[in-house]
Design an enzyme around this catalytic site. Structure first.
Site, mmCIF file in Angstrom:
data_model
loop_
_atom_site.group_PDB
_atom_site.id
_atom_site.type_symbol
_atom_site.label_atom_id
_atom_site.label_comp_id
_atom_site.label_asym_id
_atom_site.label_seq_id
_atom_site.Cartn_x
_atom_site.Cartn_y
_atom_site.Cartn_z
ATOM 1 N N MET A 1 -41.701 75.348 70.881
ATOM 2 C CA MET A 1 -42.092 76.111 72.050
ATOM 3 C C MET A 1 -42.227 77.550 71.643
ATOM 4 O O MET A 1 -41.466 78.062 70.885
ATOM 5 C CB MET A 1 -41.035 75.949 73.131
ATOM 6 C CG MET A 1 -41.398 76.532 74.465
ATOM 7 S SD MET A 1 -41.337 78.312 74.520
ATOM 8 C CE MET A 1 -39.765 78.621 73.761
ATOM 9 N N THR B 1 -34.693 79.870 63.831
ATOM 10 C CA THR B 1 -34.201 78.517 63.540
ATOM 11 C C THR B 1 -35.350 77.572 63.207
ATOM 12 O O THR B 1 -35.200 76.689 62.357
ATOM 13 C CB THR B 1 -33.402 77.947 64.724
ATOM 14 O OG1 THR B 1 -34.240 77.845 65.891
ATOM 15 C CG2 THR B 1 -32.199 78.811 65.046
ATOM 16 N N ALA C 1 -34.244 84.305 68.064
ATOM 17 C CA ALA C 1 -33.299 83.346 67.482
ATOM 18 C C ALA C 1 -33.935 81.970 67.360
ATOM 19 O O ALA C 1 -33.799 81.286 66.336
ATOM 20 C CB ALA C 1 -32.030 83.276 68.324
ATOM 21 N N TYR C 2 -34.645 81.563 68.404
ATOM 22 C CA TYR C 2 -35.326 80.260 68.363
ATOM 23 C C TYR C 2 -36.331 80.227 67.210
ATOM 24 O O TYR C 2 -36.363 79.273 66.423
ATOM 25 C CB TYR C 2 -36.034 80.003 69.688
ATOM 26 C CG TYR C 2 -36.824 78.722 69.722
ATOM 27 C CD1 TYR C 2 -36.234 77.527 70.127
ATOM 28 C CD2 TYR C 2 -38.165 78.690 69.332
ATOM 29 C CE1 TYR C 2 -36.963 76.342 70.145
ATOM 30 C CE2 TYR C 2 -38.891 77.519 69.346
ATOM 31 C CZ TYR C 2 -38.286 76.345 69.761
ATOM 32 O OH TYR C 2 -39.007 75.181 69.774
ATOM 33 N N GLY C 3 -37.173 81.262 67.106
ATOM 34 C CA GLY C 3 -38.169 81.306 66.032
ATOM 35 C C GLY C 3 -37.540 81.266 64.661
ATOM 36 O O GLY C 3 -38.052 80.621 63.739
#
Length: 352
Positions: free
Chosen positions: A1, A240, A236-238
């Protein structure tokens, strides 16, 4: 996402008959180069590097030798359908859509989620549609090592072996804000689920498949940021998801260095899927634009991915692959169609 924030659509040039095809292509390329929404259209090299080959001796006497020793010495048995499939995070979204598509193909599917209630209701629903003999489910929080070990034990008891293990479970904590404003809880949730959870699942999947006569295939699902492009408001999502590609490459190298021929780790890219995870971030003009232009329902994505996954096993291929739904060419074409013909406007969300 992924969410887009680097493109100011209000300043985008209007369509003009004076624009040549070359100009359109340049404009589309500019959008792709500068927007974090459009990830994973570069092909990542998956071959073992010379350095890795030369470094083989440094692993002697280490734990890697112990893993290699577990690999069956006999030839891998051909995997014939129906396949046994395990999908993490499969009670909703793309994981659930993949589960249904495998079941439609006649395979056996084990679903899991950290919510026991969602697992129970999902298993009941799928069994009503596809039969009790094809669907299993159990609770598993991928962040917990013991949960993942218990998942493997459950799979062995109920299915005997797993041909296809898809690491889909992931989280962005439903948080879209600068890193400086992120809470400890949200950061821990994202990193532990997407990075630690993936490592735990890969470790246990490899250990399980090494001793299976049919071997096995592991598919790690990537996401926004996996190609190294910035993901503002969910850094943080990117980060990971960037680590997903590195981990997959490292595991591919480790298995090759250990001369393991019956277990393969692949990357799987669903592109932009209209799940709750994605739609919860549709709060900016840019995000709405790219969701409408590039996103697809989970069912559409699964209908493309599952046959491609199954064909790898059916063909007996033991080479790492990177299966992508949203390719660069597809993204270029859809963005061009939007500016040239107004296509895909307001498909999922109303644009300002």
């Amino acid at each position: 996402m992924a969410m887009a924030s680097s493109l100011n659509l209000s300043s985008s040039p209007s369509l003009s008959p004076l624009f040549s095809s070359k100009t359109h292509l340049f404009f589309c390329h500019s959008l792709l180069q500068n927007n974090p929404f459009l990830h994973n259209y570069h092909r990542y090299a998956t071959s073992l590097t010379v350095a890795s080959r030369l470094g083989l001796s440094s692993y002697r006497g280490s734990g890697l030798d112990q893993v290699r020793a577990q690999a069956p010495s006999s030839e891998t048995e051909p995997a014939v359908p129906p396949y046994n499939v395990l999908i993490t995070g499969s009670t909703k979204g793309i994981g659930y859509a993949l589960a249904k598509e495998f079941l439609k193909a006649g395979d056996n599917v084990l679903i899991c989620s950290r919510s026991a209630e969602r697992v129970e209701s999902t298993v009941q629903s799928l069994r009503e549609e596809f039969g009790e003999q094809h669907v299993w489910g159990t609770r598993c929080d991928v962040k917990e090592g013991q949960d993942v070990k218990d998942l493997v034990s459950f799979a062995k008891r109920n299915l005997g072996y797993i041909d296809i293990w898809i690491n889909n479970a992931g989280s962005n904590a439903y948080s879209y804000k600068p890193l400086a404003e992120a809470s400890d809880e949200d950061l821990i949730e994202v990193v532990n689920t997407n990075t630690l959870g993936l490592m735990l699942c890969c470790r246990e999947a490899i250990k399980m498949m090494l001793n299976q006569p049919r071997g096995g295939h592991i598919f790690n699902i990537d996401g926004a940021g996996s190609d190294g492009r910035p993901t503002p408001r969910f850094a943080a999502y990117g980060a990971t998801k960037r680590s997903v590609v590195h981990l997959t490459k490292s595991l591919q190298s480790e298995l090759q260095m250990q001369d393991v021929k019956n277990v393969v780790v692949h990357n799987l890219s669903p592109g932009m899927v209209t799940t709750d995870l994605l739609m919860s971030g549709a709060t900016t003009k840019q995000a709405k634009f790219f969701i409408n232009v590039l996103a697809e329902p989970a069912e559409v994505v699964a209908e493309y991915l599952v046959p491609n996954i199954r064909s790898i096993i059916a063909n007996g291929s033991m080479k790492p692959t990177y299966i992508r739904f949203l390719t660069g060419l597809k993204a270029y074409s859809q963005i061009f169609s939007r500016f040239a013909f107004g296509a895909r406007r307001n498909r999922y969300v109303l644009e300002d």
